[in-house]
Design a protein around this motif. Sequence first.
Motif, PDB file in Angstrom:
ATOM      1  N   SER A  25      33.896  92.335  77.309  1.00 15.93           N
ATOM      2  CA  SER A  25      35.139  92.440  76.958  1.00 15.93           C
ATOM      3  C   SER A  25      36.143  91.666  77.891  1.00 15.93           C
ATOM      4  O   SER A  25      36.766  90.909  77.400  1.00 15.93           O
ATOM      5  N   GLU A 165      35.603  89.750  68.404  1.00 17.78           N
ATOM      6  CA  GLU A 165      35.549  91.002  68.614  1.00 17.78           C
ATOM      7  C   GLU A 165      34.490  91.414  67.665  1.00 17.78           C
ATOM      8  O   GLU A 165      33.626  92.235  67.954  1.00 17.78           O
ATOM      9  N   LYS A 166      34.675  90.991  66.339  1.00 18.35           N
ATOM     10  CA  LYS A 166      33.566  91.420  65.314  1.00 18.35           C
ATOM     11  C   LYS A 166      32.321  90.866  65.543  1.00 18.35           C
ATOM     12  O   LYS A 166      31.400  91.812  65.548  1.00 18.35           O
ATOM     13  N   ASP A 169      30.837  93.353  68.255  1.00 18.27           N
ATOM     14  CA  ASP A 169      30.787  94.474  67.801  1.00 18.27           C
ATOM     15  C   ASP A 169      29.473  94.604  66.788  1.00 18.27           C
ATOM     16  O   ASP A 169      28.773  95.702  66.947  1.00 18.27           O
ATOM     17  N   THR A 172      26.541  94.619  69.218  1.00 17.05           N
ATOM     18  CA  THR A 172      26.143  95.940  70.180  1.00 17.05           C
ATOM     19  C   THR A 172      25.992  97.038  69.016  1.00 17.05           C
ATOM     20  O   THR A 172      25.787  98.091  69.692  1.00 17.05           O
ATOM     21  N   LYS A 173      26.295  97.132  67.893  1.00 15.96           N
ATOM     22  CA  LYS A 173      26.366  98.352  67.029  1.00 15.96           C
ATOM     23  C   LYS A 173      25.052  98.968  67.085  1.00 15.96           C
ATOM     24  O   LYS A 173      25.030 100.146  67.302  1.00 15.96           O
ATOM     25  N   MET A 325      30.507 104.813  69.938  1.00 16.07           N
ATOM     26  CA  MET A 325      30.794 103.456  69.174  1.00 16.07           C
ATOM     27  C   MET A 325      32.404 103.066  69.105  1.00 16.07           C
ATOM     28  O   MET A 325      32.689 102.072  69.247  1.00 16.07           O
ATOM     29  N   SER A 329      33.632  99.825  71.054  1.00 16.50           N
ATOM     30  CA  SER A 329      33.863  98.713  70.070  1.00 16.50           C
ATOM     31  C   SER A 329      35.100  97.711  70.508  1.00 16.50           C
ATOM     32  O   SER A 329      36.266  98.519  70.967  1.00 16.50           O
ATOM     33  N   ASP A 331      36.834  95.576  68.419  1.00 16.30           N
ATOM     34  CA  ASP A 331      37.553  95.281  67.220  1.00 16.30           C
ATOM     35  C   ASP A 331      38.396  96.587  66.798  1.00 16.30           C
ATOM     36  O   ASP A 331      37.793  97.582  66.649  1.00 16.30           O
ATOM     37  N   ASN A 334      37.133  98.601  63.758  1.00 16.00           N
ATOM     38  CA  ASN A 334      36.106  99.224  63.928  1.00 16.00           C
ATOM     39  C   ASN A 334      36.132 100.524  64.512  1.00 16.00           C
ATOM     40  O   ASN A 334      35.678 101.428  64.386  1.00 16.00           O
ATOM     41  N   GLN A 335      37.005 100.408  65.528  1.00 15.43           N
ATOM     42  CA  GLN A 335      37.368 101.567  66.448  1.00 15.43           C
ATOM     43  C   GLN A 335      37.939 102.645  65.528  1.00 15.43           C
ATOM     44  O   GLN A 335      37.687 103.824  65.592  1.00 15.43           O
ATOM     45  N   TYR A 338      35.102 104.099  63.409  1.00 10.33           N
ATOM     46  CA  TYR A 338      34.222 105.103  64.037  1.00 10.33           C
ATOM     47  C   TYR A 338      34.936 106.107  64.563  1.00 10.33           C
ATOM     48  O   TYR A 338      34.035 107.320  64.546  1.00 10.33           O
TER      49      TYR A 338
END
Length: 494
Positions: A25, A165-166, A169, A172-173, A325, A329, A331, A334-335, A338
């Motif tokens: 980050s 960010e995407k 993510d 790291t998903k 997650m 995350s 993005d 995504n936050q 999840y």
Amino acid sequence: MDYDLSTAFQRIEDELISSMMRNLSRHRAEETAEGFQWSQWQTEQLAALSDYSKVNSGKFSKRYFSTLNGKISEALKDSYSSGETTQEAAILQAIQSGSSARQQTDTLSGSFFRTNQRKLNALVKATTDDMAQAETAVLRRANDAYRKVIYDAQVYANTGAGTYEKAVDMATKDFLAAGIQCVEYSNGARHTLSDYADMAIKTASKRAYLQGEGDKRQEWGVSTVIVNKRGNACPKCARFCGKVFIDDVWSGGKRSDGNYPLLSAAIAQGLYHPRCKDSHSTWFPELHQDATPYTKQEIAQLEGAEQVEQRQQYAQRQAEKYRRMEKYSLDGDNQRKYGNLAEQWEKEVAKGEKSGIIKQASDRDEVPDVRQVCNLDPELYQCVTNDIATDEVVITEKQIEHIKERHPDDYEICARWAEIIICDPDYIIRSEKPNTAIVLRQVEEHGKKYRLILRLKTSEDPENYKNSIITFQKVKEKEWRRLLRNKEILYKRE
């Protein structure tokens, strides 16, 4: 103590993940008119990885882990002492009630107690040595995961991920979903440090307790034991519960001690498997009535209770996964996604499933013709057909016999995992038969892959029909890849 140690290992994993995500980050890739400068970012991140490795090696040093391992040793010795104390009290009470047990003169020598201490020390050493290997592996695995993320982020960006960010993510998903899986079992299944620690410490503590009991039993010349019956006995061990054995493992028993089977034979068949909660107690033939093993109906009820517990544990793991997650995350979309999934699984946990994965359709002793399995999500299976007339899933006795006959090693997994496979599949692929789904799922318990064929009930089917499991079997890796390559994928789990 077991809980405290597992929590400590969980904190180590959380810190390793948190530190990695802070670096990702903080050190963003520079964006220019031509796009992100990924090569420059990779160089910067590799330097950060070197620092990350050094910091972790210093923070989680051998001295740090030796402190935790010292607590493991302390926990095992406490379990041993507890087993000794509890068993001696039970034997003394039995003597007051008329038992003929007497202390054995040949067990009161110093060599007897030194042998007991050596056995306990060997258990402690084996456990702490295994944990030391896992502790080293978690640091190495964290470094490997970080390095993979560094290279995968650019790959995902090149596929059109859009924002930094995407891309991160996506890279790291899988890592965030699984955690730092640093321990690989012989069957290929991978586990996190905290999960392995929980299993290893609980299993070793149980063995230390049983050893303490056994040594005290041997001291008093008693070797017959009965595996206790309890309200939520493990179905794997239920066939041994309520039966008397000669304890030749911990109490020094011999075949000549009575007309009972050896405990070692039951252990070889699965009794006292890892994380087993069952136990045994001393059997005094002159005081106790005949043993009463579980009936067929009682074992079926225990199976249902275990399915409830497993479903709850699975829901809890899913909730924790999506919270992790959500937390890490980068993005915003995504936050939120999840976070919503975590809430759904937390509601499932709170609901406290009231039925098992495979529930008995009647309370009679005989096995019913149809057993209810679970309730599926019709929306999930609309990819197969929009005409789904019920959410109930069943399996018939005929299909159970089919699975047992054709795939005998797979039925136990079907019984334990059918609901999870149906409700949370990895893939749903199209079958050549109408209104039928081929459901694929890798079982987390041991990492093997399975195929479940599910016939969906439509409005054109007879009224008494339900969604039904047709068959279930293990799938080899080559066949798994062939199915995904040659069949139409209707659904893929995120």
